[in-house]
Write a protein that holds these residues in place. Structure first.
Motif, short mmCIF file in Angstrom:
data_model
loop_
_atom_site.label_atom_id
_atom_site.label_comp_id
_atom_site.label_asym_id
_atom_site.label_seq_id
_atom_site.Cartn_x
_atom_site.Cartn_y
_atom_site.Cartn_z
N SER A 1 0.84 -1.20 0.00
CA SER A 1 0.00 0.00 0.00
C SER A 1 0.87 1.25 0.00
N PHE A 2 1.88 1.27 0.86
CA PHE A 2 2.81 2.40 0.90
C PHE A 2 3.42 2.63 -0.47
N TYR A 3 3.88 1.55 -1.11
CA TYR A 3 4.53 1.72 -2.40
C TYR A 3 3.55 2.16 -3.49
N GLY A 4 2.29 1.72 -3.34
CA GLY A 4 1.28 2.23 -4.25
C GLY A 4 1.13 3.73 -4.14
N ASP B 1 4.30 -4.10 17.26
CA ASP B 1 4.99 -2.83 16.98
C ASP B 1 5.32 -2.72 15.49
N LEU B 2 5.71 -3.85 14.89
CA LEU B 2 5.97 -3.86 13.45
C LEU B 2 4.70 -3.52 12.68
N GLN C 1 2.83 3.59 7.80
CA GLN C 1 3.47 3.68 6.49
C GLN C 1 2.47 3.45 5.37
N ALA C 2 1.60 2.45 5.53
CA ALA C 2 0.60 2.12 4.51
C ALA C 2 -0.34 3.29 4.26
N TYR D 1 0.25 6.25 3.97
CA TYR D 1 0.80 7.24 3.04
C TYR D 1 0.01 7.25 1.74
N ALA D 2 -0.52 6.09 1.36
CA ALA D 2 -1.31 5.99 0.12
C ALA D 2 -2.76 6.40 0.32
N ASN D 3 -3.15 6.70 1.58
CA ASN D 3 -4.53 6.99 1.90
C ASN D 3 -5.47 5.93 1.31
N PRO D 4 -5.21 4.66 1.62
CA PRO D 4 -5.98 3.59 0.99
C PRO D 4 -7.40 3.48 1.54
N ALA D 5 -8.31 3.03 0.70
CA ALA D 5 -9.62 2.60 1.19
C ALA D 5 -9.42 1.23 1.83
N ILE D 6 -9.91 1.05 3.04
CA ILE D 6 -9.67 -0.20 3.78
C ILE D 6 -11.01 -0.88 4.06
#
Length: 328
Positions: A22-25, A67-68, A75-76, A78-83
Motif C-alpha cells: 500500500s505504501f509503495y502504491g 509494533d511492526l 506507512q501504509a 501514506y497511500a490513503n488507501p480505502a480499507i
C-alpha cells in the motif's frame, strides 16, 4: 446504474506484505484499496502472536509483531488507501478494462489486483488429545495475545519449530518455569534458535507426545507426556501453548484460473501471475528458489507495485525515484 469508483490497484490481504505494498502504491501515485477477511490489519502477526518477537526484518535485531504492524499501518496510510475489513473475497473477474472483486459484502472495482493473502485462511492445528476442549481458551492456547497471562505460571510449549522456540524464550523470564516438549528428536527451528534454547533456563523434553491433560473446569493442573516406548512423564502445568502449525486453505482463490504450484500462486520475476493485471507477493506467491520470510515479502511488494504501475501506464518507469528523493 450507480457509478462505482474504480481503483488503480486492490490489495487482497492486509498482512505485512500487503501493508508495505500500500505504501509503495502511494509512492507511485496509485489509488489503493485494501481488502482483508480479518477484523484488523496485520494478518497473522496481529491475529496469532502480537507479543512475539520478529527476527527477520532488516534493520531490527528483533521487533515485537504488534509494533511492526503499528509502523506498517502508519506507512501504509501514506497511500490513503480505502480499507475494507471483515470481507472475504469470493471471486475476481475481468469485465472490460477492469476487474470486479466480489466479496461476501460488496463488489469492488479495480484496474489491477495484488494478492498478498499469505497462506490464505488458517486454523491452528489442534493438540489432538481427547478431553482437551474444556481447556481451550482458558489454559490451552493456540496463539498468545497477552504475555502477562503467564506471569509466574508453569507453562508447557508444544512444538519444535521457530514459533515454539521463540515463545519458550519469550516466556523464560515471565513464567515461573517453562518446558518445551517436541514430538520428534530433531527440531525444525533454525540452528541458532536451537542453540539459544539449549543455553537457556527452558527445560527441553523430546521426543514426547501428549497423552492427557489433567485438570478441572478448564483449569490445567498437569500434562501427561508419552514417548514411543510408552513411557509416561507427568509435568505440573498451569498453561499449555500449542505450536503445531496451521491448517491453511486458499479457498476460492483456487477457482480463479491462476496457475498454482503446491498451494501457492506461481509468479514470474515481475510478480505477475498467468492472468494479466493480477499480481501476487509474499507467502502466497511462489517461484523457483522462493524463501517464505517477511523480509522477502517486503522486497516482492515494490516489485509487484512498480510492474503494476507500468501495466496500467506503459509510459511510466518501472524503476521509480528512490524514496530519499521523494521525501526530501
Amino acid at each position: 446504474m450507480e457509478e462505482r469508483e474504480i481503483f488503480d490497484i486492490t490489495i487482497i490481504g492486509a498482512g505485512p506484505t500487503g501493508l508495505f505494498a500500500s505504501f509503495y502504491g502511494g509512492m507511485r501515485k496509485m489509488k489503493v484499496k485494501i481488502i482483508d477477511s480479518l477484523p484488523q490489519l496485520g494478518g497473522q502477526l496481529t491475529e496469532l502472536y502480537p507479543d512475539k518477537y520478529i527476527y527477520d526484518v532488516g534493520g531490527f535485531q528483533k521487533v515485537l509483531a504488534k509494533d511492526l504492524v503499528d509502523s506498517l499501518v502508519v506507512q501504509a496510510n501514506y497511500a490513503n488507501p480505502a480499507i475494507c475489513l471483515e470481507e472475504s473475497v469470493s471471486a475476481v473477474d475481468r469485465v472490460g478494462d477492469h476487474f470486479e472483486v466480489a466479496t461476501d459484502k460488496d463488489v469492488h472495482y479495480t484496474k489491477a489486483v495484488l494478492l498478498t493473502a499469505g497462506v490464505g485462511a488458517f486454523q491452528p492445528r489442534k493438540i489432538g488429545v481427547d478431553g482437551s476442549e474444556p481447556f481451550e481458551g482458558k489454559t490451552l492456547h493456540y496463539g498468545v495475545k497477552d504475555l502477562t497471562l503467564f506471569h509466574g505460571k508453569k507453562v508447557v510449549v508444544l512444538g519444535g519449530g521457530d514459533s515454539a522456540v521463540d515463545w519458550a524464550m519469550m516466556l523464560e523470564d515471565v513464567a515461573s518455569h517453562v518446558t518445551l516438549s517436541h514430538r520428534r528428536e530433531k527440531m525444525t527451528a533454525h540452528e541458532a534458535n536451537i542453540d539459544t534454547l539449549l543455553q537457556s533456563k527452558v527445560e527441553v523434553k523430546k521426543p514426547f507426545g501428549v497423552k492427557e491433560l489433567v485438570g478441572e473446569n478448564g483449569q490445567l493442573e498437569e500434562i501427561v507426556l508419552i514417548d514411543k516406548e510408552g513411557n509416561e512423564e507427568r509435568i505440573q502445568a498451569d498453561h499449555v501453548i500449542v505450536n503445531y502449525g496451521n491448517i491453511t486453505s486458499l479457498g476460492p482463490i483456487k477457482e480463479w484460473g491462476l496457475e498454482m504450484e503446491k498451494n501457492s500462486v506461481l509468479v514470474n520475476s515481475k510478480m505477475e501471475t498467468n492472468i494479466p493485471g493480477i499480481y501476487a507477493a509474499g507467502d502466497i506467491a511462489t517461484y523457483e528458489g522462493k524463501v517464505k520470510l517477511i523480509a522477502v515479502g517486503f522486497g516482492e511488494a515494490p516489485t509487484a507495485i512498480n510492474n503494476a504501475k507500468a501495466y496500467l501506464d506503459p509510459k511510466s518507469k518501472i524503476q521509480p525515484l528512490h524514496s530519499t528523493s521523494v521525501f526530501k
